[in-house]
Scaffold this motif. Structure first.
Motif, PDB file in Angstrom:
ATOM      1  N   SER A   9       4.785  -0.456   6.382  1.00 25.07           N
ATOM      2  CA  SER A   9       3.578   0.261   6.837  1.00 25.07           C
ATOM      3  C   SER A   9       3.214  -0.099   8.279  1.00 25.07           C
ATOM      4  CB  SER A   9       2.395  -0.075   5.922  1.00 25.07           C
ATOM      5  OG  SER A   9       1.180   0.289   6.566  1.00 25.07           O
ATOM      6  N   PRO A  10       3.104   0.916   9.159  1.00 29.71           N
ATOM      7  CA  PRO A  10       2.712   0.625  10.544  1.00 29.71           C
ATOM      8  C   PRO A  10       1.261   0.164  10.635  1.00 29.71           C
ATOM      9  CG  PRO A  10       2.779   2.996  10.174  1.00 29.71           C
ATOM     10  CD  PRO A  10       3.290   2.357   8.924  1.00 29.71           C
ATOM     11  N   PHE A  11       0.427   0.608   9.688  1.00 25.58           N
ATOM     12  CA  PHE A  11      -0.985   0.205   9.695  1.00 25.58           C
ATOM     13  C   PHE A  11      -1.115  -1.263   9.266  1.00 25.58           C
ATOM     14  CE2 PHE A  11      -1.312   4.842   9.138  1.00 25.58           C
ATOM     15  CZ  PHE A  11      -2.216   5.151  10.134  1.00 25.58           C
ATOM     16  N   ILE A  31       3.758   0.348  -3.101  1.00 29.82           N
ATOM     17  CA  ILE A  31       2.575   1.050  -3.627  1.00 29.82           C
ATOM     18  C   ILE A  31       2.918   2.208  -4.563  1.00 29.82           C
ATOM     19  CG2 ILE A  31       1.021   0.367  -1.760  1.00 29.82           C
ATOM     20  CD1 ILE A  31       1.382   3.175  -0.559  1.00 29.82           C
ATOM     21  N   GLN A  47      -6.671   3.547  -2.643  1.00 29.55           N
ATOM     22  CA  GLN A  47      -5.231   3.332  -2.860  1.00 29.55           C
ATOM     23  C   GLN A  47      -4.421   3.401  -1.566  1.00 29.55           C
ATOM     24  OE1 GLN A  47      -4.816   6.431  -5.907  1.00 29.55           O
ATOM     25  NE2 GLN A  47      -4.532   4.785  -7.397  1.00 29.55           N
ATOM     26  N   ILE A  49      -2.999   1.068   1.919  1.00 28.83           N
ATOM     27  CA  ILE A  49      -2.798  -0.206   2.587  1.00 28.83           C
ATOM     28  C   ILE A  49      -2.925   0.044   4.094  1.00 28.83           C
ATOM     29  CG2 ILE A  49      -1.418  -1.441   0.872  1.00 28.83           C
ATOM     30  CD1 ILE A  49       1.090  -0.320   2.296  1.00 28.83           C
ATOM     31  N   PRO A  50      -3.404  -0.966   4.820  1.00 28.89           N
ATOM     32  CA  PRO A  50      -3.760  -2.317   4.429  1.00 28.89           C
ATOM     33  C   PRO A  50      -5.149  -2.413   3.812  1.00 28.89           C
ATOM     34  CG  PRO A  50      -4.120  -2.043   6.772  1.00 28.89           C
ATOM     35  CD  PRO A  50      -3.553  -0.755   6.280  1.00 28.89           C
ATOM     36  N   SER A  62      -7.444  -0.169   8.291  1.00 33.39           N
ATOM     37  CA  SER A  62      -7.018  -1.083   9.355  1.00 33.39           C
ATOM     38  C   SER A  62      -8.072  -1.221  10.454  1.00 33.39           C
ATOM     39  CB  SER A  62      -5.692  -0.630   9.965  1.00 33.39           C
ATOM     40  OG  SER A  62      -5.826   0.612  10.595  1.00 33.39           O
ATOM     41  N   VAL A  97       2.458  10.017   8.985  1.00 34.23           N
ATOM     42  CA  VAL A  97       2.479   9.543   7.587  1.00 34.23           C
ATOM     43  C   VAL A  97       2.486  10.767   6.653  1.00 34.23           C
ATOM     44  CG1 VAL A  97       1.105   8.423   5.767  1.00 34.23           C
ATOM     45  CG2 VAL A  97       1.468   7.247   7.924  1.00 34.23           C
TER      46      VAL A  97
HETATM   47  N1  GSH Z   1      -6.722   5.030   7.960  1.00 37.36           N
HETATM   48  C1  GSH Z   1      -5.922   4.098   7.202  1.00 37.36           C
HETATM   49  C2  GSH Z   1      -4.527   4.692   6.977  1.00 37.36           C
HETATM   50  C3  GSH Z   1      -3.675   3.784   6.132  1.00 37.36           C
HETATM   51  C4  GSH Z   1      -2.481   4.533   5.530  1.00 37.36           C
HETATM   52  O1  GSH Z   1      -2.324   5.747   5.669  1.00 37.36           O
HETATM   53  N2  GSH Z   1      -1.644   3.779   4.822  1.00 37.36           N
HETATM   54  C5  GSH Z   1      -0.530   4.370   4.118  1.00 37.36           C
HETATM   55  C6  GSH Z   1       0.708   3.513   4.220  1.00 37.36           C
HETATM   56  S1  GSH Z   1       1.316   3.457   5.862  1.00 37.36           S
HETATM   57  C7  GSH Z   1      -0.903   4.454   2.646  1.00 37.36           C
HETATM   58  O2  GSH Z   1      -1.452   3.531   2.100  1.00 37.36           O
HETATM   59  N3  GSH Z   1      -0.574   5.575   2.001  1.00 37.36           N
HETATM   60  C8  GSH Z   1      -0.787   5.743   0.599  1.00 37.36           C
HETATM   61  C9  GSH Z   1      -1.176   7.127   0.246  1.00 37.36           C
HETATM   62  O3  GSH Z   1      -1.505   7.909   1.153  1.00 37.36           O
HETATM   63  O4  GSH Z   1      -1.176   7.426  -0.953  1.00 37.36           O
HETATM   64  C10 GSH Z   1      -5.849   2.761   7.926  1.00 37.36           C
HETATM   65  O5  GSH Z   1      -5.961   2.752   9.155  1.00 37.36           O
HETATM   66  O6  GSH Z   1      -5.716   1.721   7.266  1.00 37.36           O
END
Ligand code: GSH
Length: 189
Positions: A9-11, A31, A47, A49-50, A62, A97
């Protein structure tokens, strides 16, 4: 302090890099498996991350996690212009993403239709704007916006989601920070 994330995950990587010299436990989740998803949902109903767990306090997103940590470590808050840089980086990262999840849902993301055209246009505009910001020296120091830009570029290349290598300043920027020890340690490849 525990950081729920994944190695890809880049975040999550942003915060792993920000916390490189601070005591914390990184919990690497898959996940999309039932067990890890349950742990994630218990700690963050969105649901995603992070997610940060600091004692009784859970923080989602994040951007908020960064604000929480900057406050905890008594760092100077970001300026509005720096916040805008994060908004640009987040906009491209969110679009990419979505594209990755759609590809994994067997959807043709190369198609010429409104949703995909909007994402591609946004990503290109953001890379172009960030290229100019790099040229103006806005990312000369290794601080949170720099970390976020590096994570976006490196992950976009790792997942082959879009081209940014034709932007010469971005290319130099990526090269400059690639050899940092913590960057190498968190490389998802
Ligand atoms: N706005 C969020 C975006 C986080 C995000 O999109 N994380 C992705 C992984 S890189 C995720 O958890 N995706 C799960 C999903 O969308 O179901 C942040 O900055 O933390």
């Amino acid at each position: 302090m525990k950081l729920l994330g994944s190695t890809t995950s880049p975040f999550a990587r942003r915060l792993r890099l920000f916390l490189a010299n601070e005591a914390h436990e990184f919990i690497n989740l898959d996940i999309f498996t039932e067990k890890d998803r349950e742990l994630l949902t218990q700690n963050n109903p969105a649901q995603k991350i992070p997610t940060l767990i600091d004692g009784e306090q859970c923080i989602y997103d994040s951007r908020l996690i960064y604000r929480y940590l900057a406050n905890k470590y008594q760092q100077t808050p970001l300026t509005w212009d720096e916040e805008n840089l994060l908004t640009l980086i987040d906009a491209a990262n969110d679009s990419l993403v979505s594209m990755l999840v759609l590809q994994r849902s067997d959807i043709d993301t190369e198609q010429d239709s409104l949703f995909f055209n909007l994402q591609r246009e946004r990503v290109e505009q953001v890379f172009s704007a960030l290229n100019n910001e790099v040229a103006q020296g806005r990312f000369n120091d290794w601080y949170y916006p720099t970390i976020c830009l590096f994570c976006l570029l490196d992950w976009t290349e790792f997942r082959s989601l879009a081209q940014w290598q034709h932007f010469s300043e971005l290319k130099l920027f990526h090269l400059k920070y690639s050899s940092k020890a913590e960057v190498k340690l968190t490389d998802p490849r």
